[in-house]
Scaffold this active site. Structure first.
Site, PDB file in Angstrom:
ATOM      1  N   CYS A 128      14.687   3.538   5.460  1.00  0.00           N
ATOM      2  CA  CYS A 128      13.600   4.417   5.890  1.00  0.00           C
ATOM      3  C   CYS A 128      12.521   3.576   6.565  1.00  0.00           C
ATOM      4  O   CYS A 128      12.354   2.394   6.248  1.00  0.00           O
ATOM      5  CB  CYS A 128      13.027   5.139   4.667  1.00  0.00           C
ATOM      6  SG  CYS A 128      11.573   6.134   5.018  1.00  0.00           S
ATOM      7  N   SER A 143       9.492   3.572   6.081  1.00  0.00           N
ATOM      8  CA  SER A 143       8.518   3.055   5.106  1.00  0.00           C
ATOM      9  C   SER A 143       8.920   1.670   4.603  1.00  0.00           C
ATOM     10  O   SER A 143       8.067   0.845   4.278  1.00  0.00           O
ATOM     11  CB  SER A 143       8.366   4.022   3.932  1.00  0.00           C
ATOM     12  OG  SER A 143       7.926   5.277   4.384  1.00  0.00           O
ATOM     13  N   HIS A 155       7.607  -0.674   7.049  1.00  0.00           N
ATOM     14  CA  HIS A 155       6.179  -0.912   6.778  1.00  0.00           C
ATOM     15  C   HIS A 155       6.021  -1.992   5.698  1.00  0.00           C
ATOM     16  O   HIS A 155       5.133  -2.839   5.781  1.00  0.00           O
ATOM     17  CB  HIS A 155       5.497   0.373   6.310  1.00  0.00           C
ATOM     18  CG  HIS A 155       5.179   1.343   7.416  1.00  0.00           C
ATOM     19  ND1 HIS A 155       4.330   1.045   8.455  1.00  0.00           N
ATOM     20  CD2 HIS A 155       5.583   2.617   7.636  1.00  0.00           C
ATOM     21  CE1 HIS A 155       4.228   2.077   9.272  1.00  0.00           C
ATOM     22  NE2 HIS A 155       4.983   3.054   8.795  1.00  0.00           N
ATOM     23  N   HIS A 174      14.056   2.816  -1.102  1.00  0.00           N
ATOM     24  CA  HIS A 174      13.593   3.932  -1.951  1.00  0.00           C
ATOM     25  C   HIS A 174      14.362   5.213  -1.634  1.00  0.00           C
ATOM     26  O   HIS A 174      13.924   6.290  -1.993  1.00  0.00           O
ATOM     27  CB  HIS A 174      12.083   4.149  -1.737  1.00  0.00           C
ATOM     28  CG  HIS A 174      11.720   4.542  -0.341  1.00  0.00           C
ATOM     29  ND1 HIS A 174      11.714   3.634   0.693  1.00  0.00           N
ATOM     30  CD2 HIS A 174      11.402   5.742   0.216  1.00  0.00           C
ATOM     31  CE1 HIS A 174      11.392   4.258   1.809  1.00  0.00           C
ATOM     32  NE2 HIS A 174      11.208   5.538   1.547  1.00  0.00           N
ATOM     33  N   CYS A 196      14.642  10.520   0.186  1.00  0.00           N
ATOM     34  CA  CYS A 196      13.415  10.463   0.996  1.00  0.00           C
ATOM     35  C   CYS A 196      13.553  11.279   2.261  1.00  0.00           C
ATOM     36  O   CYS A 196      12.990  12.354   2.378  1.00  0.00           O
ATOM     37  CB  CYS A 196      13.011   9.017   1.318  1.00  0.00           C
ATOM     38  SG  CYS A 196      11.505   8.960   2.320  1.00  0.00           S
TER      39      CYS A 196
END
Length: 362
Positions: free
Chosen positions: A41, A43, A46, A63, A170
């Protein structure tokens, strides 16, 4: 203790390093899971850049996973060894003031309220080369085994294919729920989706399921358009094809602006454009993308004064622990098909290659 492979981020700005790690036995109230499949993902990107708040290094990211319970700690009752599960990046402790609220889907033990770099007892279950390794959102799915609190685990149907339903951890839930739960898209309405990654395409699926009549997909990567149309987009536009702001283009296309807009990129300028592209009277703009930590947005207050609603959405507004099993069951009943979101299937050792594909928009 289990020795297995994990992808460790030793410091921001460095590629992941696939290492042998030790994963300790679950303590009371904890579950040890064998991760079978995990999605990548944005994220997690990030995290690697050091652009997500409250994350401590070295850390095992990831995640968006699915797996099988390997063992349980004392007092665990909701799952048993052998159960198929999805670890949850949004926990549901059931005890904080948020959890009983039917309109709230976050928990006060969530990472944005209280960092989840260590398990609730403030210790880690991961070590590598004699060093403590931090957890990410408690679940760290870039490990072949992980330990999570029981209230961050959802038991799912035994028939679920784990390499497909990991997306429910997610991307799919976040996008689909942003349309269904957060925006509450109405039949016959007009929607615009900014960004056609896995989450943005899941918003398209949600808008179609809600009965939207026009679903306008917006991206600068034209390679995404065929899949967007396959999943329900009625039109696809590239902002680079116009010599005026995209919000003006969308307003002209629809007469007054769209009923619902979704920003699924995570950039300040596209968040403002998404807000301005929905109609001034009753338009709803949902913020789904994640801005780099420390970012701020400056807007003309008249955009909101005239009646637009600007909302944020995390995990699609779903109460994860109760909603994920139902979503998986709906998928098994063929009520929607998130499988086209999967573009590549790679062996775990090629996790960095997966990030290269993500950065290349592939």
């Amino acid at each position: 203790v289990i020795r297995c492979r994990a992808a460790v981020a030793w410091a921001p700005g460095k590629p992941l390093s696939v290492e042998e790690v030790e994963v300790a036995h679950p303590k009371a109230g904890e579950v040890r899971i064998k991760i079978v499949a995990t999605g990548i993902c944005h994220s997690d990107e990030h995290v690697l850049k050091g652009a997500l708040p409250n994350v401590k290094f070295p850390v095992i990211p990831g995640h968006e996973g699915a797996g099988i319970v390997e063992s349980i700690g004392e007092g665990v009752t909701s799952v048993k060894p052998g159960d198929k599960v999805i670890p949850l990046c949004i926990p549901h402790c059931g005890e904080c003031s948020y959890c009983p609220n039917p309109e709230a889907n976050l928990c006060q033990k969530f990472h944005m309220c209280e960092p989840q770099n260590l398990l609730p007892d403030k210790t880690s279950r991961f070590t590598c080369k004699g060093k403590l390794i931090h957890h990410f959102l408690w679940i760290s799915t870039f490990a072949e085994y992980t330990v999570v609190p029981e209230y961050a685990v959802a038991k799912i149907d035994a028939a679920a294919p784990l390499d497909k339903v990991c997306l429910f951890g997610c991307a799919f839930s976040t996008g689909y729920g942003a349309a269904i739960n957060t925006a509450k898209v109405k039949p016959g309405s007009t929607c615009a989706i900014f960004g056609l990654g896995g989450v943005g395409l899941s918003v398209v699926i949600g808008c179609k399921a809600a009965g939207a009549s026009r679903i306008i997909a917006v991206d600068i990567n034209k390679d995404k358009f065929a899949k967007a149309k396959e999943l329900g987009a009625t039109e696809c536009i590239n902002p680079r094809d116009f010599n005026k702001p995209i919000q003006e283009v969308l307003t002209e296309m629809t007469g007054q602006g769209v009923d619902y807009s979704f920003e699924v990129i995570g950039k300040a300028e596209t968040m403002i454009a998404a807000l301005a592209s929905c109609n001034m009277n009753t338009g709803i703009c949902v913020m789904v993308g994640v801005l780099d930590t420390g970012s701020e947005i400056s807007i003309n207050p008249m955009l909101l004064l005239t009646g637009r609603t600007w909302k944020g959405s995390m995990f699609g507004g779903f109460k994860a622990r109760e909603s994920i099993p139902k979503l998986v069951s709906s998928y098994l009943e063929k009520k929607f098909n998130p499988e086209p979101l999967i573009t590549h299937t790679l062996p775990f050792a090629k996790v960095n290659e997966g990030f290269e594909l993500l950065r290349a928009g592939k």
